[in-house]
Write a protein that holds these residues in place. Structure first.
Motif, PDB file in Angstrom:
ATOM      1  N   SER A  53      49.923  92.447 124.185  1.00 18.18           N
ATOM      2  CA  SER A  53      50.665  91.658 123.194  1.00 18.18           C
ATOM      3  C   SER A  53      51.768  92.507 122.555  1.00 18.18           C
ATOM      4  O   SER A  53      52.800  91.985 122.147  1.00 18.18           O
ATOM      5  CB  SER A  53      49.724  91.120 122.112  1.00 18.18           C
ATOM      6  N   ASP A  54      51.561  93.828 122.511  1.00 24.41           N
ATOM      7  CA  ASP A  54      52.575  94.738 121.975  1.00 24.41           C
ATOM      8  C   ASP A  54      53.447  95.334 123.086  1.00 24.41           C
ATOM      9  O   ASP A  54      54.593  95.696 122.859  1.00 24.41           O
ATOM     10  CB  ASP A  54      51.909  95.896 121.216  1.00 24.41           C
ATOM     11  N   TRP A  55      52.868  95.468 124.265  1.00 22.72           N
ATOM     12  CA  TRP A  55      53.546  96.112 125.404  1.00 22.72           C
ATOM     13  C   TRP A  55      53.384  95.224 126.649  1.00 22.72           C
ATOM     14  O   TRP A  55      52.564  95.491 127.517  1.00 22.72           O
ATOM     15  CB  TRP A  55      52.937  97.489 125.673  1.00 22.72           C
TER      16      TRP A  55
END
Length: 131
Positions: A53-55
């Motif tokens: 979700s971040d990367w």
């Protein structure tokens, strides 16, 4: 050349199989401050907890993230070294004169000679979970 810390490997067999943290508490009672888990084992670091979700570019290789249970990282030797063997000696002791360093060696030898008593050293509740 200066050193920041010196990591010593605790061998419980030489100390009546007492837990490393019992040894460290006994050493503290002798006036020598050392640390046990100074750094978290690298695979347990937040840097290895990247989530897609971040990367998003990680999704193809790691699914939901590097620490996703399907891709769980297990390094029992690293965990053992970090939680049961490593003893970190602070730089201030390394900069002290030889008499202070000899005091450290004498304290370790005194504890080794009385290793059977280490089992009486009460561990804090958090340390009891270490086994």
């Amino acid at each position: 050349r200066g050193m920041y810390q010196l990591v010593l490997k605790y061998d419980g067999a030489k100390f009546d199989h007492a837990h490393r943290n019992q040894f460290l508490l006994a050493l503290q009672a002798e006036g020598v401050e050392m640390d046990g888990p100074f750094y978290v084992a690298q695979h347990k670091s937040e840097h290895f907890n990247a989530k897609t979700s971040d990367w998003p570019m990680l999704k193809e290789r790691y699914g939901k993230g590097i620490q996703d249970p399907a891709n769980s990282l297990s390094f029992p030797v690293t965990d053992h070294a970090a939680m049961e063997e490593s003893c970190w000696l602070h730089y201030s002791y390394l900069q002290a004169d030889r008499s202070v360093q000899q005091d450290i060696l004498d304290a370790i030898e005194k504890i080794r000679e009385n290793a059977g008593e280490l089992h009486r050293v009460e561990l804090p509740e958090a340390d009891k979970r270490l086994g």
